[in-house]
Design a protein around this motif. Structure first.
Motif, PDB file in Angstrom:
ATOM      1  N   ALA A 481       0.871  -1.251   0.013  1.00  0.00           N
ATOM      2  CA  ALA A 481       0.019   0.098  -0.062  1.00  0.00           C
ATOM      3  C   ALA A 481       1.026   1.339  -0.002  1.00  0.00           C
ATOM      4  CB  ALA A 481      -0.960   0.039   1.314  1.00  0.00           C
ATOM      5  N   VAL A 482       0.353   2.339  -0.628  1.00  0.00           N
ATOM      6  CA  VAL A 482       1.033   3.591  -0.630  1.00  0.00           C
ATOM      7  C   VAL A 482       0.994   4.050   1.085  1.00  0.00           C
ATOM      8  CG1 VAL A 482       0.925   6.027  -1.235  1.00  0.00           C
ATOM      9  CG2 VAL A 482       0.673   4.127  -2.946  1.00  0.00           C
ATOM     10  N   ARG A 483       2.091   4.392   1.493  1.00  0.00           N
ATOM     11  CA  ARG A 483       2.118   4.978   2.761  1.00  0.00           C
ATOM     12  C   ARG A 483       2.927   6.397   3.001  1.00  0.00           C
ATOM     13  NH1 ARG A 483       0.877   0.100   5.746  1.00  0.00           N
ATOM     14  NH2 ARG A 483       1.267  -1.441   4.328  1.00  0.00           N
ATOM     15  N   ASP A 484       2.312   7.045   3.727  1.00  0.00           N
ATOM     16  CA  ASP A 484       3.349   8.411   4.075  1.00  0.00           C
ATOM     17  C   ASP A 484       4.327   7.787   5.127  1.00  0.00           C
ATOM     18  OD1 ASP A 484       1.280  11.226   4.653  1.00  0.00           O
ATOM     19  OD2 ASP A 484       2.439  10.648   2.969  1.00  0.00           O
ATOM     20  N   ALA A 485       5.375   8.444   4.963  1.00  0.00           N
ATOM     21  CA  ALA A 485       6.453   8.653   5.841  1.00  0.00           C
ATOM     22  C   ALA A 485       5.802   9.098   7.248  1.00  0.00           C
ATOM     23  CB  ALA A 485       7.538   9.283   5.580  1.00  0.00           C
ATOM     24  N   GLY A 486       5.966   8.312   8.335  1.00  0.00           N
ATOM     25  CA  GLY A 486       5.679   8.667   9.548  1.00  0.00           C
ATOM     26  C   GLY A 486       4.186   8.391   9.720  1.00  0.00           C
ATOM     27  N   ALA A 487       3.278   7.534   8.817  1.00  0.00           N
ATOM     28  CA  ALA A 487       2.035   7.136   9.019  1.00  0.00           C
ATOM     29  C   ALA A 487       2.349   5.697   9.500  1.00  0.00           C
ATOM     30  CB  ALA A 487       1.226   7.343   7.675  1.00  0.00           C
ATOM     31  N   GLY A 488       0.978   5.431   9.986  1.00  0.00           N
ATOM     32  CA  GLY A 488       0.995   4.059  10.508  1.00  0.00           C
ATOM     33  C   GLY A 488       1.279   2.737   9.459  1.00  0.00           C
ATOM     34  N   GLY A 489       1.550   1.342  10.024  1.00  0.00           N
ATOM     35  CA  GLY A 489       1.883   0.647   9.041  1.00  0.00           C
ATOM     36  C   GLY A 489       2.948   0.043   8.924  1.00  0.00           C
ATOM     37  N   GLY A 490       3.371  -1.095   8.228  1.00  0.00           N
ATOM     38  CA  GLY A 490       4.806  -1.536   8.037  1.00  0.00           C
ATOM     39  C   GLY A 490       5.781  -0.861   7.046  1.00  0.00           C
ATOM     40  N   GLY A 491       6.951  -0.773   7.817  1.00  0.00           N
ATOM     41  CA  GLY A 491       8.063   0.017   7.147  1.00  0.00           C
ATOM     42  C   GLY A 491       7.832   1.511   7.530  1.00  0.00           C
ATOM     43  N   ASP A 493       9.157   2.859  10.258  1.00  0.00           N
ATOM     44  CA  ASP A 493      10.732   3.216  10.928  1.00  0.00           C
ATOM     45  C   ASP A 493      11.555   3.326   9.670  1.00  0.00           C
ATOM     46  OD1 ASP A 493       9.505   3.484  13.145  1.00  0.00           O
ATOM     47  OD2 ASP A 493      10.458   1.681  13.968  1.00  0.00           O
ATOM     48  N   HIS A 494      11.675   2.597   9.039  1.00  0.00           N
ATOM     49  CA  HIS A 494      12.537   2.464   7.530  1.00  0.00           C
ATOM     50  C   HIS A 494      12.091   3.748   6.905  1.00  0.00           C
ATOM     51  CE1 HIS A 494      15.061   1.705   4.307  1.00  0.00           C
ATOM     52  NE2 HIS A 494      13.586   1.635   3.367  1.00  0.00           N
ATOM     53  N   HIS A 495      11.048   4.034   6.469  1.00  0.00           N
ATOM     54  CA  HIS A 495      10.762   5.125   5.949  1.00  0.00           C
ATOM     55  C   HIS A 495      11.268   6.730   6.308  1.00  0.00           C
ATOM     56  CE1 HIS A 495       7.426   2.574   3.292  1.00  0.00           C
ATOM     57  NE2 HIS A 495       8.700   2.266   2.780  1.00  0.00           N
ATOM     58  N   ALA A 496      10.884   6.725   7.678  1.00  0.00           N
ATOM     59  CA  ALA A 496      11.121   7.605   8.429  1.00  0.00           C
ATOM     60  C   ALA A 496      12.723   8.070   8.348  1.00  0.00           C
ATOM     61  CB  ALA A 496      10.724   7.619  10.089  1.00  0.00           C
ATOM     62  N   ARG A 497      13.372   6.905   8.604  1.00  0.00           N
ATOM     63  CA  ARG A 497      14.629   7.151   8.574  1.00  0.00           C
ATOM     64  C   ARG A 497      15.220   7.515   7.002  1.00  0.00           C
ATOM     65  NH1 ARG A 497      18.277   3.884   6.809  1.00  0.00           N
ATOM     66  NH2 ARG A 497      17.004   2.135   6.758  1.00  0.00           N
ATOM     67  N   LEU A 502      17.277  11.425   3.081  1.00  0.00           N
ATOM     68  CA  LEU A 502      17.069  12.000   1.562  1.00  0.00           C
ATOM     69  C   LEU A 502      16.928  13.619   1.935  1.00  0.00           C
ATOM     70  CD1 LEU A 502      14.254  10.078   0.209  1.00  0.00           C
ATOM     71  CD2 LEU A 502      16.698  10.524  -0.827  1.00  0.00           C
ATOM     72  N   ARG A 503      16.602  14.020   3.214  1.00  0.00           N
ATOM     73  CA  ARG A 503      16.700  15.406   3.443  1.00  0.00           C
ATOM     74  C   ARG A 503      17.733  15.924   3.778  1.00  0.00           C
ATOM     75  NH1 ARG A 503      11.881  18.043   3.914  1.00  0.00           N
ATOM     76  NH2 ARG A 503      10.105  16.702   4.282  1.00  0.00           N
ATOM     77  N   ALA A 504      18.746  15.031   4.358  1.00  0.00           N
ATOM     78  CA  ALA A 504      20.117  15.189   4.707  1.00  0.00           C
ATOM     79  C   ALA A 504      21.026  15.511   3.120  1.00  0.00           C
ATOM     80  CB  ALA A 504      21.090  14.393   5.394  1.00  0.00           C
ATOM     81  N   HIS A 505      20.515  14.535   2.436  1.00  0.00           N
ATOM     82  CA  HIS A 505      21.362  14.604   0.945  1.00  0.00           C
ATOM     83  C   HIS A 505      20.932  15.679   0.093  1.00  0.00           C
ATOM     84  CE1 HIS A 505      22.208  12.716  -2.789  1.00  0.00           C
ATOM     85  NE2 HIS A 505      20.810  13.007  -3.310  1.00  0.00           N
TER      86      HIS A 505
END
Lengths: 549, 549
Positions: A481-491, A493-497, A502-505
């Motif tokens: 499923a499409v998910r927002d970074a920070g939204a609930g569901g699998g992945g 933590d990984h997406h937030a990281r 990417l922001r640092a990049h």
């Protein structure tokens, strides 16, 4: 035959309003004084070797200095590169090199780009609000003005209307910025075309010689949408806001009796907020020409509620002015119907032709419903991009300009621009090139694919939304499923990281001058796979439908 | 680069007011219909061999036909000779030959000139208000329109803005009429210059796209002072008065909602008389652009009393538009001061330069008092008279036009034209060439010398006054005093008889087509000798001082 060259405008200023004021900070000049200063500046530059074809780069806020450079440059037959200081520094440097800039005129108020630019130029003039040069030995604009003789340079009579007058670089949706070289005649006719349209048709931004003008569109952008030419042409009072904040702009409107401004919708939004904060309930008699991105209807309503009248202009740096909204024949000005039309019914300027084409090149009917690409032909259409025949050939076809914009033609012959065919994001009136952003983001090792799309934004018009497909293995499985970074569901933590990384990049890219800070996407969304077009490309239309909220 | 050619105007008409009406007699056409008719007319003419450079002569009242010919001719790259049908027939014929006219388009309503002109042309088109051709086998305008295909002729895209668009002959003060050849670009810029001035500055004749226009200046005269171009450019309703009498014009104003007209002061005078007779007390909202001769202050007052607003234009066929009166900065519109300024303060049009020179070529200060000859430079100044380099050299000097008019420059940069340096008489807005009249009168066996001077006239502006020195012996001694024919004193009978003979002489010249009837002087005065200048010429300045009452 007398030539339609830009500096002829000053003769009209001297007839029409020799004593009208040009206001900037503590400066108050009359057009008679401005004219003398322009002559002096031209003579001082001439003495230093500036002449026909010399390319002068200028980075300044809207000031009397910038205005003076417009005309001194014109008189000498030089070419004014109105530097787009909102370009990412790398692109800005590219534009200076590509245009062959020989002289730089730079306001001391700019910080970041200067460190990179300053060492590249021996010929440098400081634009200062104070008295002294920030760099001993390097002249200021004011020193040049004081130095020159008040005498028309001989060159002023030999400049031809088809000579180049100015050059401007606009962000391409992919690749390097594109240079537009404007002839004297084209810029004059287009600028006056805007004025004459506003003066002869019922618009919200009616303009005449007794108005007081404060252009809030920076002069680098098509000479402040022509105001640097058409306000002196009228001999009308001109208030130059420099780096004024919205609150300061509001103060100028009230104190200087400003009746007319131009600005992108984002600026209008901020001005209205400033009015809220300052408790200014009414700005009756203030007229605004807006454009650059669609005007949200909520914003239009808030402007009207304060007594502000507006019209919307359609055009751009690669086609100049094309159309401005009017109250249709038979509609009473001031009625709700008239207000709505002023948001959506743009009448082509005199002698401009507009037509719509569908994807197969067939004409689209003027039925107020069917959507097609906007094609424009006008007396001032540039021949193409400067030293870039390849990209020119794509959009300048048989005397027409393929705008890449999508529009609807109303049965009364007016145009409503509804969208852009391409996918660039326009934030605060400025383009953000999705291709450039995508290329940068895709440099990140954990990114498989990326698409940047426009996310509507009340303040900025649009903001970039980055849709990222993480590299397999680098991330972790998620449910598809499409998910927002920070939204609930699998992945999550990984997406937030990954987002953080990417922001640092991108922040690093900003430091390196590869990106303007405001280009950094507001939002990152992660997907397992992209919808694709039949040609195997990411289907941004489908993506927008799915993602944008 | 798209060219500034006249027929591009029609594209603006189609955007700005496709459904706006063009009214002439029983005709009501929309611009969309007009456009189609223009295409058809152009195709029909093309089929008959009309093409680039073909000179088309047109003699018509202001009608839709005349308007259509403007644009059909432009599209084909032909040259429209707008025949000045008020020229004396000999001069009219001269103008047709000098211009190389190949086709004639003539309204059947004209009587006298036709007998001489018709046999000279094989290519002839009748302009009729009825259905049938007055001459079987010779086509009418309407037949051509019905015959052609509604298709843009290929030539329309190859016409250049520097190609000749039209030609017009103006009465010289001495000798043959002078031909003016106007380029597309010049006529377009000058016509739009008038409109844009009226739209951007506070004038009495404010003009915009929602006005209803009835040009009362004949189209032959600089295309009705540009209205044949700038009204379609606006897509505005256009009422064409044809041969309407002042009473009929008044009716059109009321019935068609006309808000804007142009006319010479004599026409304004007659319109006001018609209003008196019809009991129309008020014409509020009616705006008039007047000019061609000074506006008497009494006439200005009477117009104002009826609610008519006006501005005064300065220009002429050999320089096109130069200046239009405005309400000065700081003066409240509608006040007595504003009204007086609208009679006397003419602001140069955008990018027009005006200066004054004294007889020694020195600049005259802008002090509101000093008088000098008016010199004009503008983007649309013609290069010179057509095929007449000698007379061109006299007045087109270093890019400036020496107008032969005397003016005062106000400190605010506006111009008041007070007199003409030369001595031509302007009657009802039309020149009467004193040299031509003098030459004719001097042909009379009893005339020793003659000078014709201008006599102010409330109705016509000016009327010619002939001052005659009878041949010694042919007359009888008189006391040396200046006497009117018919006035008491010695020589009265002889003078009355001589006047009768001179009038018969001039009437014969009218019959022969050597003179227009309205050129015959109103008054004859007889003198024993003339005041002379140092060069031995008749001193007309002294004479006027002595004679004019």
């Amino acid at each position: 035959m007398r030539e339609l060259v830009v500096h002829e405008v000053l003769k009209s200023a001297l007839h029409n309003g020799p004593d009208s004021e040009i206001v900037y900070g503590g400066w108050r000049l009359t057009y008679a004084q401005l004219y003398e200063r322009v002559l002096r500046l031209a003579q001082a530059l001439k003495k230093r070797g500036v002449g026909r074809g010399t390319v002068l780069g200028v980075m300044d806020v809207n000031s009397h200095r910038y205005l003076e450079l417009h005309y001194a440059s014109s008189m000498l037959g030089a070419v004014l590169h109105t530097v787009n200081f909102r370009l990412p520094p790398d692109d800005l440097l590219y534009s200076l090199q590509h245009a062959g800039v020989e002289w730089m005129f730079v306001w001391e108020g700019f910080q970041q780009p200067l460190a990179k630019v300053r060492p590249l130029f021996r010929n440098w003039v400081w634009l200062t609000d104070g008295d002294a040069s920030p760099e001993p030995g390097t002249p200021t604009h004011e020193e040049l003005v004081q130095e020159g003789r008040a005498e028309v340079p001989d060159e002023a009579t030999t400049v031809r209307e088809t000579d180049p007058y100015s050059i401007f670089y606009t962000t391409g949706t992919t690749g390097r910025p594109k240079g537009m070289l404007y002839r004297h005649r084209d810029m004059l006719l287009a600028s006056l075309g805007i004025l004459h349209h506003l003066a002869t048709h019922p618009t919200g931004a009616a303009a005449g010689s007794r108005d007081v003008y404060m252009p809030c569109i920076p002069f680098f952008h098509i000479h402040g949408w022509g105001t640097a030419l058409f306000v002196p042409y009228l001999g009308a009072k001109l208030v130059l806001p420099g780096k004024a904040t919205p609150a300061e702009q509001l103060r100028l409107v009230v104190e200087e009796g400003v009746t007319w401004s131009n600005m992108v919708p984002t600026q209008l939004h901020m001005l209205l907020e400033a009015a809220d904060q300052a408790g200014v309930a009414e700005l009756k008699g203030y007229k605004i020409l807006t454009g650059g991105s669609p005007v949200p209807s909520g914003l239009a309503r808030r402007a009207r509620e304060r007594g502000i009248a507006y019209s919307v202009i359609y055009g751009g740096s690669d086609q100049l002015a094309a159309a401005i909204s009017v109250v249709p024949r038979g509609v009473e000005p001031g009625t709700p119907k008239a207000w709505e039309a002023l948001r959506t019914n743009m009448l082509p300027l005199a002698m401009v032709e507009v037509r719509l084409e569908d994807d197969d090149g067939h004409p689209v009917p003027a039925d107020g419903k069917s959507i097609g690409e906007v094609l424009v032909r006008s007396p001032w259409l540039p021949d193409g991009y400067y030293k870039d025949s390849e990209r020119s050939r794509e959009v300048y076809v048989d005397g027409w300009f393929r705008s890449g914009d999508l529009g609807v033609m109303n049965p009364d012959g007016t145009l409503y621009v509804v969208d852009r065919k391409k996918d660039a994001v326009k934030s605060g009136g400025e383009w953000i090139a999705t291709g450039v952003l995508e290329a940068l983001i895709s440099e990140h090792p954990e990114v498989a694919a990326v698409a940047v799309i426009a996310q509507p934004d009340e303040r900025w018009g649009e903001r970039p939304l980055a849709v990222v497909q993480p590299r397999a293995g680098a991330g972790q499985e998620n449910g598809g499923a499409v998910r927002d970074a920070g939204a609930g569901g699998g992945g999550v933590d990984h997406h937030a990281r990954l987002e953080e990384s990417l922001r640092a990049h991108l922040a690093a890219a900003v430091e390196q001058g590869r990106l303007a800070r405001f280009w950094i996407p507001d939002r990152f969304v992660f997907v397992e796979q992209f919808p694709l077009t039949s040609a195997g490309k990411i289907n941004k239309v489908a993506l927008r439908r799915e993602m944008v909220r």
